[in-house]
Design a protein around this motif. Sequence first.
Motif, short mmCIF file in Angstrom:
data_model
loop_
_atom_site.label_atom_id
_atom_site.label_comp_id
_atom_site.label_asym_id
_atom_site.label_seq_id
_atom_site.Cartn_x
_atom_site.Cartn_y
_atom_site.Cartn_z
N HIS A 73 -7.84 6.09 -7.21
CA HIS A 73 -7.74 4.58 -6.59
C HIS A 73 -7.68 3.44 -7.54
O HIS A 73 -7.27 2.34 -7.35
N ALA A 111 1.03 2.19 -8.37
CA ALA A 111 0.61 0.91 -8.11
C ALA A 111 1.21 -0.26 -8.94
O ALA A 111 1.59 -1.14 -8.72
N GLY A 142 -4.59 3.73 -9.52
CA GLY A 142 -3.44 3.62 -8.86
C GLY A 142 -2.25 4.63 -9.01
O GLY A 142 -1.13 4.18 -9.02
N GLY A 152 0.84 -1.12 -0.10
CA GLY A 152 0.09 0.00 0.09
C GLY A 152 0.82 1.20 -0.13
O GLY A 152 1.81 1.24 0.85
N SER A 196 -0.71 -4.23 -5.53
CA SER A 196 -0.46 -2.89 -4.85
C SER A 196 -1.35 -1.82 -5.19
O SER A 196 -2.01 -1.97 -6.25
N PHE A 197 -1.52 -1.13 -4.12
CA PHE A 197 -2.73 -0.15 -4.09
C PHE A 197 -2.09 1.23 -3.85
O PHE A 197 -1.36 1.33 -2.94
N ALA A 198 -2.59 2.43 -4.33
CA ALA A 198 -2.13 3.88 -4.04
C ALA A 198 -3.57 4.34 -3.45
O ALA A 198 -4.71 4.27 -4.07
#
Length: 406
Positions: free
Chosen positions: A156, A176, A159, A147, A187-189
């Motif tokens: 979102h 991400a 990412g 994250g 993976s995430f932003a």
Amino acid sequence: MSLIAPDLRFDPASLDATGSVLSQLASSPGLSRAELMEAAGLSRVTLAQRLSALAAAGLVREGEETVPSGGRPTRLLGLADDAGCILAADIGEQEVRLAATDLSGVILRRDAIDFRPTDDPEATMERIAAAFEALRQPGDPFVAGIGISLPAPVDHRAGHAVGPSILRGWDHFPVAGWMVERFGAPSFAENDVNLITLHEHLRHHEGDEAFLFVKVGTGIGSGLMTEGRLYRGARGAAGDIGHIQFFDDRAPPLCRCGKLGCLEARAAGWALARDLRSQGFEASNARDVIAHVEDGATEAIALVRAAGRAVGEALSDAVSILNPARIVVGGTLALAGEHLMEGIRELVQERCLPLATRDLVLTASSTPDYACLVGAAICVRERVFSAAGVDRFLGRYGRWFAAQAG
């Protein structure tokens, strides 16, 4: 009752069809077998088989707490939080904070590296990746996900950051996606204020059905939790109250976003520092403003009080539209206490209908510096173990676990 007798010849295929059970366990602090059977829509025999497979892979824990079951008390089941780890990075205005957490968001190890908003995104991601590698130790568990917290508006789903923001050259950089390519893990932003909101709500105010967190620091933003979920809006721009515009008899101040009259340009830490400098004080950010307030500078106190009224004006609209049960104000300027909060309360009470404010709780909070890291871990957990993500997790984890066992 013991869950299983571990099978040293673990077969990843045994985890097929266990996703709905694991997703239910990950979204609850603990479930009895009867509750889990009802939530997952499974028979007792099928549930027992799937729990056995999950336990063989080390993914299920049986807690000490028991609940009545009509016969012997039964122990509550939950996700084994030590079965994997989450890597989190909080990109700020002066540094990047990093952490490795367990699956519940408990921080295991932390670090930090220097950063400036003008730093190149590719080079910054390389440094973050190296710092993540340094955080991990031999024998560390499987990386469930990553994250990244950004001090910027974030799409979102894609990412990445979407300008304008303080991050120069980061607009649409695939934050991400870059991490997925490097680590092979989901993976995430996410926007930093949304992640602080997750931390504040889930750690302290989880019972509130409609919870609004407002960060008043160098910048201003907010996050909304409704019915236990973060509300992001259509593209992730929900809560961006810092760019609500106000016009009065004065010349509207220029905001960092390029627009005129934004709340940030009137009440954020950078704007108050600007106004203090015009009065002969040394100030460059929100912390400097608070230092002058603590020193008793009447000019700084007056500016913070005016900022409180400006924030209250914006929040009164939010209260009328969203009707939150609780508003928590955090960020650096919240350290000014009642100098800030008095004006916020005054405007909210003055401008909103009694039905919206009758039971409203409005408080200040000291936001810990690790809040974004914990929020990022919570965000990763929710998305990795969601109905849409859990099967991918099980596929990756099953292969990893079999390799470890072999």
